[in-house]
Design a protein around this motif. Structure first.
Motif, short mmCIF file in Angstrom:
data_model
loop_
_atom_site.label_atom_id
_atom_site.label_comp_id
_atom_site.label_asym_id
_atom_site.label_seq_id
_atom_site.Cartn_x
_atom_site.Cartn_y
_atom_site.Cartn_z
N ARG A 137 5.60 5.48 -0.01
CA ARG A 137 5.62 4.01 0.00
C ARG A 137 5.91 3.48 1.40
O ARG A 137 6.43 4.21 2.23
CB ARG A 137 6.73 3.49 -0.90
CG ARG A 137 6.50 3.77 -2.34
CD ARG A 137 7.79 3.56 -3.09
NE ARG A 137 7.59 3.99 -4.45
CZ ARG A 137 7.68 3.18 -5.49
NH1 ARG A 137 7.98 1.91 -5.36
NH2 ARG A 137 7.47 3.64 -6.70
N LYS A 151 -2.48 1.07 -4.39
CA LYS A 151 -1.37 0.12 -4.62
C LYS A 151 -0.29 0.80 -5.45
O LYS A 151 -0.56 1.63 -6.29
CB LYS A 151 -1.89 -1.10 -5.36
CG LYS A 151 -2.83 -1.91 -4.49
CD LYS A 151 -2.12 -3.11 -3.89
CE LYS A 151 -3.07 -3.94 -3.10
NZ LYS A 151 -2.97 -4.14 -1.78
N ALA A 186 0.82 -1.22 0.00
CA ALA A 186 0.00 0.00 0.00
C ALA A 186 0.86 1.27 0.00
O ALA A 186 1.95 1.30 0.54
CB ALA A 186 -0.92 -0.01 1.21
#
Ligand code: UD1
Length: 420
Positions: free
Chosen positions: A393, A420, A2
Motif C-alpha cells: 500500500r 485499488k 493505488a
C-alpha cells in the motif's frame, strides 16, 4: 489509493532500461531558472517529483513543455519569488529554487521544508552557504526569506555534523553561478548528481571546476549560452535497485544504461554476496543465480555505499543465509522498512544505527505499507522473492522516484500489477 499486488517466487530474465536520474533532474530543472534563454533537457524521468518541480518552476514563471522524457524550459521573466508551502511540503528538493532565485532575482522566499519520514533533515548548511555568499536570511511565518542584493563569491565551508551535504553543495553552486567573483565550496559533496548539475551549469556558460572532488570552484557570470541541450545521467539508484532485483529473485538481468563507475560500492557488495556482474555494451549484466552469502554494509557518502540503496539491500539480505549487518550513518530513522519485512517473516533487530539481519529460508507474502520512496522499492523486492501474494500500500511514495517500475518489472517476467 493505488496498491501493488505481487505474486512472488518467479525467476526473471531479460533487459531493463534505466531512466534518467531523479536527483540530477530536480536541481537541473531548478537551475534552468538561472537563465532567460530556452533550455532543453533530455532523459528526464517522468516521476511525481519531477512533475512537482515542473509545477513549481511554472508557478515561478517558466514556460514548460514535457514530452517523452524531453523537457524544455524557458523563463524570459521570473513572475513570482515565492515557493508556496503546498508544493514544498510535497517535495523537499523544492528548496533548489532558493539557490536559483537568489542567483537570478537576488530575492526569494521558500516555505521551510518540514521533517520527513526518514528523520530530521535540517537545512542549516544551505543557510550557512547562502549567508557566506552575502545573502541575508530571515525566517518568518514558516518561510525562508533571502535578500541577496550583496551576493558575491566567497569561500564557503559546508562541514556539518554528518559531513557535507548534497543539497547544500548544489544550492550554493546555483547561487554562486550569478554571484560577483569566485566561490570555493569545501567540503563539497562528490555525488555523480552534483557533477551532473555542475556539467549542466558549464553547458550554460558558468565557469565551474572541481566537481567530483571535495572542492568546487564557481565563477559567477551574467550572460548564458543560447540553445543549451543537456542529457541527464542514468539513475544509479534505479540501476542498483534492478541489480538487487536480480539478486533477490536469483535471476539474470541486463541492466541497460547502468553506469558501473557510479555504482562501484553497490556492485562490489553484490559481488561479495556471490553475484556475477559483467560489463555489457550499454550497461551491466547481473547474474544472481549462484550461491549467495551474508555481508556487512556501512552506508557512507559517495563513493561509499549509498543510503538510498540500504533498504533494498535489507530486503535482499533477509533472504540470504547467515548474519548480515547494515550501519546507516547518514540519516536517523531510515530503517522504516524493517518492521514491514519482519511481518513477512524476516529476522531483523535494530540496535541504534545498525540493523542485524539473520537470513531466513523464505519470506511470505502479506499486506504491507510503504513509508518512503526507497523503503517502497524494498518491499516490492521482498514481495518478488516471497511465497504467495504481497500487497504493498501507499505506493505513491514509490511513484515519486521510479519511472514505470511495475511495467519494467513485468517486462522482466514478474507478476506485479497496480490496482485499488
Ligand atoms: C540527497 C538525495 C537523497 C540522498 C541524500 C544522501 C536528492 C533530492 N536527495 O538528499 O536521495 O539520500 O542526498 O545521499 O538529491 N544535513 C545537515 N544540514 C543540512 C543539510 C543536510 O545536517 O543543511 C545532514 C542531513 O540531515 C543528513 C546529511 O547531512 O544527515 C546528508 O544530507 P544531504 O546530503 O543534504 O541529503 P539531501 O541533499 O537532503
Amino acid at each position: 489509493m493505488a496498491r501493488f499486488f505481487i505474486e512472488g517466487g518467479k525467476r526473471l530474465s531479460g533487459e531493463v532500461n534505466v531512466s534518467g536520474a531523479k536527483n540530477s533532474a530536480l536541481p537541473i530543472i531548478a537551475a534552468a531558472l538561472l537563465t532567460d534563454k530556452k533550455v532543453t533537457l533530455k532523459n528526464v524521468p517522468d516521476v511525481f517529483d519531477v512533475r512537482t518541480m515542473i509545477e513549481l518552476v511554472t508557478h515561478l514563471g517558466a514556460r514548460v513543455d514535457f514530452k517523452r522524457n524531453t523537457l524544455s524550459i524557458h523563463t524570459p521573466k521570473v513572475k513570482r519569488l515565492e515557493a508556496p508551502y503546498d508544493i514544498v511540503t510535497r517535495m523537499r528538493a523544492s528548496y533548489y529554487v532558493l539557490g536559483a532565485l537568489i542567483a537570478r532575482e537576488k530575492r526569494a522566499s521558500v516555505a521551510m521544508p518540514g521533517g520527513c519520514a526518514i528523520g530530521p533533515r535540517p537545512i542549516d548548511l544551505h543557510i550557512k552557504g547562502f549567508t557566506a555568499l552575502g545573502t541575508k536570511i530571515s525566517i518568518t511565518e514558516g518561510y525562508i526569506n533571502a535578500d541577496a542584493r550583496n551576493l558575491r563569491g566567497q569561500n564557503v565551508d559546508l562541514q556539518g555534523p554528518k559531513g557535507t551535504s548534497v543539497g547544500a553543495t548544489i544550492n550554493v553552486m546555483l547561487a554562486a553561478s550569478r554571484a560577483r567573483g569566485k566561490t570555493v565550496i569545501s567540503p563539497a559533496a562528490a555525488e555523480p548528481e552534483v557533477v551532473d548539475v555542475a556539467n549542466f551549469l558549464r553547458a550554460l556558460g558558468v565557469e565551474i571546476s572541481g566537481q567530483g572532488s571535495h572542492e568546487i570552484t564557481v565563477v559567477g557570470c551574467d550572460s548564458f549560452h543560447s540553445g543549451v541541450n543537456y542529457k541527464i545521467i542514468p539513475d544509479r539508484i534505479e540501476a542498483g535497485t534492478f541489480a538487487t532485483v536480480a539478486a533477490i529473485t536469483r535471476s539474470r538481468i541486463v541492466v541497460k544504461r547502468a553506469v558501473s563507475e557510479h555504482m562501484t560500492s553497490v556492485l562490489e557488495k553484490l559481488r561479495e554476496i556471490g553475484l556475477v556482474i559483467r560489463e555489457a555494451e550499454d550497461g551491466i549484466i547481473v547474474d544472481g543465480r549462484g550461491r549467495r552469502k551474508a555481508t556487512d554494509i556501512f552506508v557512507a557518502p559517495y563513493p561509499g555505499f549509498p543510503t538510498d540503496m540500504q533498504a533494498q539491500f535489507m530486503a535482499l539480505l533477509s533472504t540470504i543465509p547467515g548474519t548480515s549487518t547494515i550501519k546507516e550513518s547518514i540519516f536517523e530513522n531510515r530503517f522504516m522498512q524493517a518492521v514491514e519485512l519482519m511481518r513477512m517473516g524476516a529476522n531483523i533487530t535494530i540496535e541504534g544505527d545498525t540493523a542485524v539481519i539473520k537470513g531466513v529460508k523464505k519470506l511470505s507474502g502479506t499486506q504491507l505499507m510503504a513509508s518512503d520512496l526507497r523503503a517502497s522499492s524494498a518491499l516490492v523486492l521482498a514481495g518478488l522473492a516471497a511465497k504467495g501474494t504481497t500487497v504493498v500500500r501507499r505506493i505513491y511514495h514509490l511513484d515519486r522516484g521510479y519511472e514505470k517500475f511495475e511495467v519494467k518489472l513485468r517486462r522482466l517476467g514478474a507478476s506485479i500489477r497496480r490496482g485499488k
